[in-house]
Write an enzyme that holds these catalytic residues in place. Structure first.
Site, PDB file in Angstrom:
ATOM      1  CG  ASP A  13       0.143  -9.047   2.610  1.00 50.23           C
ATOM      2  OD1 ASP A  13       1.229  -9.174   2.099  1.00 50.23           O
ATOM      3  OD2 ASP A  13      -0.109  -7.882   2.372  1.00 50.23           O
ATOM      4  CD  GLU A  65       9.663  -5.904  13.398  1.00 52.35           C
ATOM      5  OE1 GLU A  65      10.379  -4.910  13.543  1.00 52.35           O
ATOM      6  OE2 GLU A  65       9.296  -6.877  13.785  1.00 52.35           O
ATOM      7  CB  SER A  75      -0.984   0.005   1.086  1.00 49.51           C
ATOM      8  OG  SER A  75      -0.249  -0.074   2.326  1.00 49.51           O
ATOM      9  CB  CYS A  81       2.571  -7.285  10.677  1.00 50.17           C
ATOM     10  SG  CYS A  81       2.243  -6.457   9.202  1.00 50.17           S
ATOM     11  CG  HIS A  87       4.202  -8.339   4.762  1.00 49.73           C
ATOM     12  ND1 HIS A  87       5.710  -7.909   5.055  1.00 49.73           N
ATOM     13  CD2 HIS A  87       3.545  -7.645   5.496  1.00 49.73           C
ATOM     14  CE1 HIS A  87       5.636  -7.094   6.014  1.00 49.73           C
ATOM     15  NE2 HIS A  87       4.316  -6.771   6.376  1.00 49.73           N
ATOM     16  CG  HIS A 102       4.239   0.423  12.232  1.00 48.99           C
ATOM     17  ND1 HIS A 102       4.867  -0.624  11.452  1.00 48.99           N
ATOM     18  CD2 HIS A 102       2.892  -0.200  12.037  1.00 48.99           C
ATOM     19  CE1 HIS A 102       3.959  -1.359  11.024  1.00 48.99           C
ATOM     20  NE2 HIS A 102       2.905  -1.181  11.506  1.00 48.99           N
TER      21      HIS A 102
END
Length: 749
Positions: free
Chosen positions: A593, A660, A427, A638, A636, A689
């Site tokens: 994801d 991450e 995004s 997080c 992906h 973030h």
């Protein structure tokens, strides 16, 4: 009649805290105005809990950012880099959570991790060699006083010392045992001050006790509490647990001189068995009987059956965990009554706790009758065709051929990407204009043609920008999507969407989980239109972007009438159909994801595979098992701790995984190396973030650290997450530095 809750949502009924805090971040209001608004919100929430008839009201469950961060600030567990900033206390507090970049200095945010098996994230404090644990803050006292001035004698809530130490990071050469005595002294000072203010009981949250504990961890727990409880300063102590059972320490716990113990009877597999084996008559049992993590109505008959088996004499009914994890109220929803009656958000859960207490005490017959009627009616039918499709799956449906090593060579030839290929997670910033156009389209103020033209123009602009700065694998930006789960759910049968069902995820960010109401099938192609359009605008590969089945399940409110395994397989088949349509449309790199893969991993290691990974990993493989070998599958993940499930992640059989790593100092890389991880990897090279832009050379150093642990032919260069919530200037500046750093690193290979 004794009732309570472990904690209450803090963003507000309409996310008032979020919007006010963001105004403060933009310097549109002062610190004093933010604090005043927060005070008003706390008063409103306390009043709601009081008016619902809850007899014990918690305080200090509110937070401006995160309760764990609050505790770190309270006890002075603050890095020297932040302590030394010439800022106000509140500014330093936010610097810990968001980072700070300005005329007073430049510091990174502290790491962020999942809060147990929820979608909430906590800020991870770090103990340094010179950390001096002491009582340094006053929030817990201020909020108790606020409530007292409103005529409420609340029960202050505080993270317990064992959980605080277990979930924190430690500088090399520093260990938890070093801080036992200073923590005991600091907590006892809190006890004394609260007692002086008129408090009678404090709630210490010790959720870390529901995990597997080593002998050393049990010893730390007992050492802390034997010392701490030796002098409670006249305060009663409620020892509160949640998210599971305390089988490893139950025998020790019931013999500690605490006054009350809170146990989870919803997720605690062995809680009832433990209590039936004996509970001290001189202690109060806080029974977590109303689910604090899901939105379905409590089945009163089932709850009463549990309550009837509890031998304890002194009982207080409560939620299974803080109500932070569910939306505020159903009062603002627009569902038909036949649907709405099945849901209970935070405010409605207060009613349920009160109802159960009344029924238990010989009252509430009308509430019980209405509840029985609700559960006697079949809620939803089943999709026979879908059930048959699942029943017909074989091992071959979960296996991709050829094997990874052969695919890797095929894809290298097909894509001819440079070493250290660059990409983003998916995004791009969703500006006010993007959100306004989407809203106008939803309201019918913008035609389909006008909205499509806007999206096409925006995609064109970002495709060209990515080409201009020389990204290797592009993304279309996801401007058509409001949320990575809701967007898919809107194109799947079996989903419902709340209007105002926001739940706090991290900081001031809220998510609005959809509700899985029935069987799930794909209604129509979901992403093909815009992914194939974006690919048509460039000769470079553009990733198709999908949300994986496990994440869609974990970031939804799941059904309780079928297993989450069965629900996930339904979703997996729907996403599989989408993958094949993308491939047929010429999209040759597809990212699926699984940001929330770890989220529902059981807290006890013995349950990991049988209860979760043995079906969650195959569900992911099912999605991509039939694509061609020259179609590259990315995934992906997080903010989570992955080091202990690396083999399971490799077993997902993706071609590339990004995750991450920037906030956690790339700690996962050592484990990848140790476990001989085969999948190509994109460790996030900077933290999205935080609004902070990486300094010159910062990304270069991160890439250098990655290449010291992972062979260059296996490495991709990307941010650590999607860029939806960031501003355009900081995004572009950061990504330009990322591409420059990747090119510089290639020169050194």
């Amino acid at each position: 009649m004794s009732t309570t809750i472990i904690g209450f949502p803090r963003l507000g009924e309409f996310r008032e805290l979020k919007f006010t805090t963001e105004k403060y971040f933009r310097k549109e209001i002062s610190e004093e105005e933010l604090l005043a608004a927060a005070k008003d919100l706390r008063a409103k929430h306390w009043n709601i809990v009081k008016e619902k008839g809850i007899t014990e009201i918690p305080s200090n469950d509110f937070s401006h950012y995160d309760n764990f961060l609050d505790a770190a600030f309270l006890f002075n567990v603050v890095p020297a880099s932040v302590q030394n900033l010439d800022l106000s206390d509140l500014e330093r507090y936010f610097a810990l959570g968001r980072g700070y970049q300005g005329e007073k200095g430049d510091v990174r945010a502290l790491p962020m991790k999942k809060w147990f098996n929820t979608n909430y994230h906590y800020i991870v404090p770090k103990f340094e060699k010179d950390t001096q644990v002491k009582l340094a803050g006053h929030k817990i006292f201020d909020e108790f006083q606020e409530a007292k001035e409103l005529g409420l004698n609340t029960r202050p809530v505080l993270v317990g010392p064992f959980t605080f130490l277990q979930l924190s990071d430690f500088e090399e050469g520093v260990k938890a045992d070093d801080f036992v005595d200073s923590f005991v002294a600091a907590y006892q000072e809190v006890f004394a001050k609260l007692a002086d203010l008129g408090a009678t009981r404090i709630q210490l949250d010790e959720a870390a006790l529901v995990k597997d504990l080593t002998a050393e961890e049990k010893a730390l727990f007992l050492n802390l509490y034997n010392k701490l409880l030796a002098d409670k300063k006249g305060l009663e102590v409620l020892f509160q647990t949640y998210f599971g059972d305390v089988r490893d320490v139950y025998a020790d716990l019931v013999n500690l001189p605490v006054d009350a113990i809170g146990l989870d009877f919803v997720e605690g597999k062995k809680t009832l068995e433990l209590v039936k084996g004996g509970f001290p008559a001189d202690k109060t049992l806080y029974v977590g009987i109303v689910n604090g993590k899901n939105i379905w109505r409590n089945n009163y008959e089932k709850s009463l059956t549990v309550l009837e088996q509890i031998p304890a004499e002194n009982i207080v009914l409560t939620s299974s965990c803080s109500l932070l994890h569910v939306p505020f109220t159903t009062a603002n929803e627009e569902f038909e009554p036949a649907l709405l009656n099945h849901f209970a958000f935070a405010v409605e859960k207060l009613d349920e706790i009160r109802d159960l207490d009344a029924i238990r005490n010989g009252q509430g017959s009308e509430a019980l009758a209405a509840n029985k009627e609700l559960f006697a009616t079949e809620r939803v039918g089943e999709n026979a065709e879908l059930r048959a499709r699942i029943a017909g799956l074989t091992d071959a449906d979960y296996t991709r051929l050829p094997a990874f090593a052969e695919r890797e060579a095929i894809q290298e030839e097909a894509f001819k990407l440079p070493a250290l290929p660059t990409t983003t997670i998916g995004s791009f910033p969703q500006t006010k204009e993007v959100r306004a156009k989407r809203l106008a389209y939803r309201k019918g103020e913008l035609s389909q043609k006008e909205y499509d033209a806007f999206l096409a123009e925006t995609i064109d602009e970002w495709i060209k920008w990515q080409e201009d700065i020389d990204f290797d694998v592009l993304v279309h930006g996801e401007f058509e999507r409001n949320d990575m789960v809701e967007y898919f759910g809107q194109n799947l049968s079996g989903y419902l969407f709340s209007k105002n069902g926001w739940v706090q995820s991290y900081g001031m960010r809220g998510v609005k989980p959809p509700i899985i109401w029935g069987d799930v099938t794909r209604l129509n192609p979901i992403t093909v239109k815009w992914s194939s359009y974006a690919q048509s605008r460039t000769n470079k590969p553009v990733k198709g972007m999908l949300t994986g089945p496990v994440t869609i399940l974990n970031w939804s409110f799941p059904r309780e009438d079928i297993s989450i395994k069965d629900s996930t397989l339904q979703i997996a088949l729907a996403i599989k159909d989408e993958v094949l349509d993308l491939e047929a449309a010429g999209v040759k790199i597809i990212q699926i994801d699984e940001a929330a893969l770890r989220e529902k991993l059981p807290l006890r290691r013995s349950d990991w595979y049988e209860d979760y990974l043995d079906w969650a990993i195959p569900a992911f493989r099912l999605v991509h098992s039939t694509v061609a070998p020259d179609t590259q599958i990315h995934t992906h993940m997080c903010y989570s701790e992955f080091t202990d499930i690396i083999p399971a992640i490799d077993n997902m059989d993706a071609d590339v995984i990004s995750f991450e790593a920037s906030r956690s100092n790339l700690e996962i890389l050592d484990e990848l190396k140790a476990k001989n991880f085969q999948t190509e990897v994109g460790p996030g090279v900077y933290d999205i973030h935080s609004p902070r832009v990486p300094n010159e050379g910062e990304i270069d150093n991160t890439i250098e650290a990655i290449l010291a642990k992972v062979p260059s032919k296996k490495v991709w260069i990307n941010p650590d997450c999607g860029l939806k919530t960031r501003g355009i200037p900081e995004t572009k500046e950061s990504l330009i530095r990322l591409v420059e750093a990747a090119k510089a690193a290639r020169e050194k290979l």
